[in-house]
Write an enzyme that holds these catalytic residues in place. Sequence first.
Site, PDB file in Angstrom:
ATOM      1  N   TYR A   7       0.873  -1.175   0.000  1.00 45.75           N
ATOM      2  CA  TYR A   7       0.000   0.000   0.000  1.00 45.75           C
ATOM      3  C   TYR A   7       0.907   1.221   0.000  1.00 45.75           C
ATOM      4  CZ  TYR A   7      -4.290  -2.520   1.364  1.00 45.75           C
ATOM      5  OH  TYR A   7      -5.383  -3.328   1.401  1.00 45.75           O
ATOM      6  N   THR A  33      -1.538  -2.317  -4.517  1.00 46.20           N
ATOM      7  CA  THR A  33      -3.006  -2.284  -4.458  1.00 46.20           C
ATOM      8  C   THR A  33      -3.489  -0.860  -4.713  1.00 46.20           C
ATOM      9  OG1 THR A  33      -3.034  -4.121  -2.913  1.00 46.20           O
ATOM     10  CG2 THR A  33      -5.015  -2.770  -2.995  1.00 46.20           C
ATOM     11  N   ARG A  42     -17.532   0.096   5.671  1.00 50.46           N
ATOM     12  CA  ARG A  42     -17.822  -1.298   6.032  1.00 50.46           C
ATOM     13  C   ARG A  42     -18.781  -1.324   7.218  1.00 50.46           C
ATOM     14  NH1 ARG A  42     -11.802  -3.823   4.832  1.00 50.46           N
ATOM     15  NH2 ARG A  42     -11.643  -2.867   2.783  1.00 50.46           N
ATOM     16  N   LYS A 130      -3.051  -4.335  -8.374  1.00 46.13           N
ATOM     17  CA  LYS A 130      -4.202  -5.072  -7.812  1.00 46.13           C
ATOM     18  C   LYS A 130      -5.368  -4.109  -7.628  1.00 46.13           C
ATOM     19  CE  LYS A 130      -5.475  -7.926  -3.823  1.00 46.13           C
ATOM     20  NZ  LYS A 130      -6.345  -7.146  -2.953  1.00 46.13           N
ATOM     21  N   HIS A 154     -11.469  -5.909  -4.449  1.00 49.15           N
ATOM     22  CA  HIS A 154     -11.080  -6.029  -3.036  1.00 49.15           C
ATOM     23  C   HIS A 154     -12.079  -6.904  -2.275  1.00 49.15           C
ATOM     24  CE1 HIS A 154      -7.886  -4.040  -0.563  1.00 49.15           C
ATOM     25  NE2 HIS A 154      -8.587  -4.586   0.404  1.00 49.15           N
ATOM     26  N   ARG A 157     -15.250  -5.286  -0.792  1.00 45.12           N
ATOM     27  CA  ARG A 157     -15.176  -4.623   0.513  1.00 45.12           C
ATOM     28  C   ARG A 157     -14.954  -3.125   0.387  1.00 45.12           C
ATOM     29  NH1 ARG A 157     -13.645  -8.334   4.318  1.00 45.12           N
ATOM     30  NH2 ARG A 157     -11.968  -7.222   5.350  1.00 45.12           N
TER      31      ARG A 157
HETATM   32  C1  FMN Z   1      -9.361  -9.751   6.301  1.00 40.49           C
HETATM   33  C2  FMN Z   1      -8.905  -9.298   4.949  1.00 40.49           C
HETATM   34  C3  FMN Z   1      -7.751  -8.539   4.866  1.00 40.49           C
HETATM   35  C4  FMN Z   1      -7.316  -8.072   3.627  1.00 40.49           C
HETATM   36  N1  FMN Z   1      -6.170  -7.334   3.553  1.00 40.49           N
HETATM   37  C5  FMN Z   1      -5.724  -6.920   2.348  1.00 40.49           C
HETATM   38  C6  FMN Z   1      -4.509  -6.192   2.257  1.00 40.49           C
HETATM   39  O1  FMN Z   1      -3.835  -5.922   3.241  1.00 40.49           O
HETATM   40  N2  FMN Z   1      -4.122  -5.795   1.020  1.00 40.49           N
HETATM   41  C7  FMN Z   1      -4.832  -6.082  -0.117  1.00 40.49           C
HETATM   42  O2  FMN Z   1      -4.433  -5.698  -1.223  1.00 40.49           O
HETATM   43  N3  FMN Z   1      -5.993  -6.765  -0.038  1.00 40.49           N
HETATM   44  C8  FMN Z   1      -6.446  -7.181   1.158  1.00 40.49           C
HETATM   45  N4  FMN Z   1      -7.624  -7.896   1.229  1.00 40.49           N
HETATM   46  C9  FMN Z   1      -8.353  -8.188  -0.006  1.00 40.49           C
HETATM   47  C10 FMN Z   1      -7.873  -9.522  -0.576  1.00 40.49           C
HETATM   48  O3  FMN Z   1      -6.529  -9.434  -0.954  1.00 40.49           O
HETATM   49  C11 FMN Z   1      -8.675  -9.930  -1.809  1.00 40.49           C
HETATM   50  O4  FMN Z   1      -8.628  -8.916  -2.786  1.00 40.49           O
HETATM   51  C12 FMN Z   1     -10.128 -10.214  -1.498  1.00 40.49           C
HETATM   52  O5  FMN Z   1     -10.279 -10.790  -0.225  1.00 40.49           O
HETATM   53  C13 FMN Z   1     -10.651 -11.144  -2.563  1.00 40.49           C
HETATM   54  O6  FMN Z   1     -11.955 -11.568  -2.286  1.00 40.49           O
HETATM   55  P1  FMN Z   1     -12.287 -12.963  -1.548  1.00 40.49           P
HETATM   56  O7  FMN Z   1     -12.143 -12.696  -0.093  1.00 40.49           O
HETATM   57  O8  FMN Z   1     -13.686 -13.234  -1.992  1.00 40.49           O
HETATM   58  O9  FMN Z   1     -11.297 -13.977  -2.027  1.00 40.49           O
HETATM   59  C14 FMN Z   1      -8.057  -8.378   2.455  1.00 40.49           C
HETATM   60  C15 FMN Z   1      -9.214  -9.163   2.560  1.00 40.49           C
HETATM   61  C16 FMN Z   1      -9.644  -9.628   3.782  1.00 40.49           C
HETATM   62  C17 FMN Z   1     -10.888 -10.478   3.828  1.00 40.49           C
END
Ligand code: FMN
Length: 257
Positions: A7, A33, A42, A130, A154, A157
């Site tokens: 990040y 990202t 959220r 990403k 993401h 989210r």
């Molecule tokens: C608890 C959690 C923490 C995450 N932390 C990051 C992060 O630090 N950096 C990032 O690029 N994406 C982060 N993500 C997003 C994931 O890399 C990914 O894009 C996303 O979870 C994909 O969807 P899925 O959960 O349906 O597989 C996070 C997702 C979750 C659920």
Amino acid sequence: PKMFQLYVHKDKELNRSMVERCKAAKFDALTLTVDTIVGGNRERCLRSGFTSPPKITPTSFWSYAAKPAWGLNYMFRDRFELSNLKDHVSEGTSVPNSVADYFTNMLDQSLDWAMAEEIAKDWGGEFCLKGIMSVADAKRAVDIGATAIMVSNHGGRQLDGSRAPFDQLAEICDAVGDKLDVICDGGITRGSHVLKALSVGAKACSGGRLYLYALAAAGQGGVERILSLLQAEIERDMKLMGVTAVDQLNRENLRFR
Ligand SMILES: Cc1cc2nc3c(=O)[nH]c(=O)nc-3n(C[C@H](O)[C@H](O)[C@H](O)COP(=O)(O)O)c2cc1C
């Protein structure tokens, strides 16, 4: 292969130190990202009061009390810290922060294409963006020298109402699939999901909850189990499809509604 996810923080020294540490630790790829310069709203986190590290609230107290093994483990194991941040900002250690606050306060909202290109050049190796969701941005990723993109929202989210990455995949693969690696990120929980994304043209898939739920429930053993289930599903489904190598997967396997 080791891939580091970056990040862009407001603290330029922190950004530089992470990239330097990746080089020193011989990481194979750097992923930037780009869909998170501000936290999504959220609502579940707001309702539950979720912070990292956790803050004790009346609701969370009862939640921990109902799961004593988890609560005791949390209290008596090593202290929570975000290792990459702890030497730079207090948010890396003990300050309870909601995920949205972290993004909004810590990340650099002036992130733009020029900055991404500079990071790619500084890094000098395999570089992935990403959070790409459109053909126009995918083409621009090629222009700045990215060698891969993750088609990702993401995990749904961030931007409420965004399309699913899988629904954007075909047009993005058609536009840039021969110029960089396209990774489908999000919603992958089964081997058949991977096979569908590869059939559309993705080179690989990635995910978060896919392994995080297993990690939360059962630690390393849980992650190993989920990965072995995923591998078994991919191999079984390939056999059921009459396919012996992933490069035989193509859009003939799918019907789009
Ligand atoms: C608890 C959690 C923490 C995450 N932390 C990051 C992060 O630090 N950096 C990032 O690029 N994406 C982060 N993500 C997003 C994931 O890399 C990914 O894009 C996303 O979870 C994909 O969807 P899925 O959960 O349906 O597989 C996070 C997702 C979750 C659920």
